[in-house]
Write a protein that holds these residues in place. Sequence first.
Motif, PDB file in Angstrom:
ATOM      1  N   ASP A  95      63.338  10.350  69.517  1.00  0.00           N
ATOM      2  CA  ASP A  95      62.516  10.222  70.181  1.00  0.00           C
ATOM      3  C   ASP A  95      62.149  11.441  71.045  1.00  0.00           C
ATOM      4  OD1 ASP A  95      64.852  10.135  71.736  1.00  0.00           O
ATOM      5  OD2 ASP A  95      63.994   9.213  73.447  1.00  0.00           O
ATOM      6  N   GLU A  96      63.160  12.615  70.597  1.00  0.00           N
ATOM      7  CA  GLU A  96      62.585  13.618  71.233  1.00  0.00           C
ATOM      8  C   GLU A  96      62.238  14.807  70.065  1.00  0.00           C
ATOM      9  OE1 GLU A  96      65.979  15.149  73.431  1.00  0.00           O
ATOM     10  OE2 GLU A  96      66.269  13.166  74.133  1.00  0.00           O
ATOM     11  N   GLU A 117      63.416  21.339  59.844  1.00  0.00           N
ATOM     12  CA  GLU A 117      63.815  22.603  59.739  1.00  0.00           C
ATOM     13  C   GLU A 117      65.181  22.810  58.751  1.00  0.00           C
ATOM     14  OE1 GLU A 117      64.428  25.570  62.906  1.00  0.00           O
ATOM     15  OE2 GLU A 117      65.590  26.611  61.593  1.00  0.00           O
ATOM     16  N   TYR A 118      66.100  22.248  59.151  1.00  0.00           N
ATOM     17  CA  TYR A 118      67.366  22.070  58.402  1.00  0.00           C
ATOM     18  C   TYR A 118      67.199  21.522  56.777  1.00  0.00           C
ATOM     19  CZ  TYR A 118      70.502  23.197  62.566  1.00  0.00           C
ATOM     20  OH  TYR A 118      70.948  23.831  63.372  1.00  0.00           O
ATOM     21  N   LYS A 125      75.098  16.209  68.775  1.00  0.00           N
ATOM     22  CA  LYS A 125      74.198  17.227  68.864  1.00  0.00           C
ATOM     23  C   LYS A 125      74.813  18.181  69.934  1.00  0.00           C
ATOM     24  CE  LYS A 125      70.030  14.121  68.759  1.00  0.00           C
ATOM     25  NZ  LYS A 125      69.250  13.584  69.413  1.00  0.00           N
ATOM     26  N   PRO A 126      74.829  19.340  69.667  1.00  0.00           N
ATOM     27  CA  PRO A 126      73.881  20.045  68.694  1.00  0.00           C
ATOM     28  C   PRO A 126      74.763  20.342  67.428  1.00  0.00           C
ATOM     29  CG  PRO A 126      74.515  21.672  70.571  1.00  0.00           C
ATOM     30  CD  PRO A 126      75.118  20.365  70.687  1.00  0.00           C
ATOM     31  N   PHE A 127      74.201  20.162  66.109  1.00  0.00           N
ATOM     32  CA  PHE A 127      75.121  20.192  64.851  1.00  0.00           C
ATOM     33  C   PHE A 127      74.342  21.575  64.154  1.00  0.00           C
ATOM     34  CE2 PHE A 127      72.197  16.631  64.642  1.00  0.00           C
ATOM     35  CZ  PHE A 127      71.333  17.133  63.949  1.00  0.00           C
ATOM     36  N   PRO A 171      61.955  18.128  69.835  1.00  0.00           N
ATOM     37  CA  PRO A 171      62.424  19.244  69.339  1.00  0.00           C
ATOM     38  C   PRO A 171      63.872  18.814  68.223  1.00  0.00           C
ATOM     39  CG  PRO A 171      62.430  19.300  71.820  1.00  0.00           C
ATOM     40  CD  PRO A 171      61.893  17.871  71.321  1.00  0.00           C
ATOM     41  N   ALA A 172      64.278  17.577  68.545  1.00  0.00           N
ATOM     42  CA  ALA A 172      65.228  17.020  67.669  1.00  0.00           C
ATOM     43  C   ALA A 172      64.638  16.800  66.382  1.00  0.00           C
ATOM     44  CB  ALA A 172      65.964  15.854  68.348  1.00  0.00           C
ATOM     45  N   MET A 182      62.165  18.252  65.026  1.00  0.00           N
ATOM     46  CA  MET A 182      61.855  19.592  64.384  1.00  0.00           C
ATOM     47  C   MET A 182      63.188  20.372  63.809  1.00  0.00           C
ATOM     48  SD  MET A 182      59.708  21.950  66.926  1.00  0.00           S
ATOM     49  CE  MET A 182      61.118  23.031  67.890  1.00  0.00           C
ATOM     50  N   VAL A 183      64.297  20.026  64.697  1.00  0.00           N
ATOM     51  CA  VAL A 183      65.289  20.810  63.766  1.00  0.00           C
ATOM     52  C   VAL A 183      65.948  20.386  62.597  1.00  0.00           C
ATOM     53  CG1 VAL A 183      67.164  19.848  65.382  1.00  0.00           C
ATOM     54  CG2 VAL A 183      67.496  21.995  64.620  1.00  0.00           C
TER      55      VAL A 183
END
Lengths: 250, 348
Positions: free
Chosen positions: A10-11, A20-21, A100-102, A13-14, A16-17
């Motif tokens: 639900d977030e 990206e990964y 998190k964060p991983f 930024p989470a 997004m990362v």
Amino acid sequence: MTLRVAIVDDEAPARMVLREYLASDPDVEVVAECANGFEAVKAVAEQRPDLLLLDVQMPKLDGFEVLDLVRRDVAVVFTTAYDEYALKAFEVHAVDYLLKPFSRDRLHQALARVRERLSTAGQGVQATVTPVDLRRTADASGSPLTRIVIRDGADVHVIPVDRVDFIEAQDDYVAVHAGERPRLKEQTLGSLEAQLDPRRFVRIHRSYLLNLDRLARLEAVSKDTRMAVLRDGRRLPVSRTGFARLQELL
Amino acid sequence: MHPILHHWPRLRLFLLAWLPLGAAAGLGPFLAAGGAGHDWVPVALWGELFATPALASWYLVRYTPPGAGIGTLAWRVGGGAVTTASLWAAAGWAWFQLWAPVAPTPAARFTHFAPLAMGAVAVLFVSVSALHYALVAVDGRAEAMRRAHDAEVGARDAELRALRAQVNPHFLFNCLHSISALCGHDPEAARRMCQQLADFFRDSLRAGSERLVPLATEVALVRQYLDIERVRFGERLQTEIAVTDDAEAVRVPPLLLQPLIENAIRHGIATLVEGGDIRLQIRADGGRASAVVDNACDPDGRRGGTGIGLANVRARLHAVYGDQATLTAGATGTRYRVELSWPTEATS
């Protein structure tokens, strides 16, 4: 083989990362990005991903409820800031559990595990799931269910247990009666019974689990046969052991 | 607990003092009434024996608190003295008959010295009762001090717990995850969030070490916290803060509001797909201040958290303002509302 992945968090930024990964792995295709549990269930029905990257704490449906609804169709890796769910996650056969964060490496390690699981089990992430696991789930979380989630195609119904009148066994399914028309859920009555509060829900019969609040009175039909009369007038059979259980609670 | 029998040092002192007093209560009147000096042993023992009813006066004292009124006090203690002295005299009479073959004068002179001896032990009985009252008062004060100390330790404990709640590890982990996410796409934003997080923790720790802080400080902390959470929740988190000018200087226990805002996010905004708003309204008038946190929530959502946050806020308010502070909380439909109210003059 390309791994089809749905991201559920639900977030922003989470999500997004994760995107990206995942972008650095050419054998991964992100087929859906979901901001809540409902979207996740819908995405599983429509996109048929191989893997859900699933947050635990989300609005409406949490990660475990999503897993309960889609477990037969998809492998799950949890991503959360809470380490206290790890035990429960493995008991419901999540493939991995990322705190998190991983790091990018940790995510790729999880993907490798998913690939391994998918190749050894063939189509069978579902092969590992039995009703016994569901019972253990209730134990692991410690507290009884407060609501029952039911999937109907891409729709999800959330029924607070307060609203449930009774639950009826129908072969491999249970029919949850809560006011409106009954809703079917693929689960056995025994495993659902184990997840509910035993002081509120009583197995009055092999095929019926009754919410005690709805019981108006018991009626003796003959010497060994009794009927439970509900507040709305409906009548359910009570077996001899069911009667003994009721006596214990009333 | 008997204030003398259960304290060995006091009992030792009491017995040391009683030894001459008890003997004197018997022997004094006996010798004055012409008793033979070499018959002293049974009379002295008789006097010592009165230690038992004297110590037993404690039970009378326990059931007659000093507040019972001078009449009741005099009646009970006086009555106790007369009764025990009479019983003691009766026992003495029988006792001296037994001794008559070896020590004849106590039995022979009994009627001459017994009345005065009864008077002496009655006085001793009243004195020991008074001693009991004094010891109860001393013990009571020690107990009160111990309680006050416990309360202080409890308050400090609550403060530490509040600080711990402030530095909620999940909040920190989620923030670190957001920062990690921002590093890839928007390093500038990641840097900004590091800064915000550092400022927030530093200011929280500073406020947490004070006993009371102005509401303006509390509101500034809340704004910092919300700015950080806005990175995670984006458009889902809407906020509205209204503080009247005269409320800003009102002093409160530190970190009182932040747990309420954190609850509003965790059990409100975070449970809503579309998110919602949090409204914080603070005002002060007529010698009281109030803070209202009002947020959107899911009426069908699972029942909130453990209530620890709320209980903590209530305990801290109570520790400073006692019964003059109130906290009410509850949901109506799609809104959850917590209201705090407290006197603007701290009472302790």
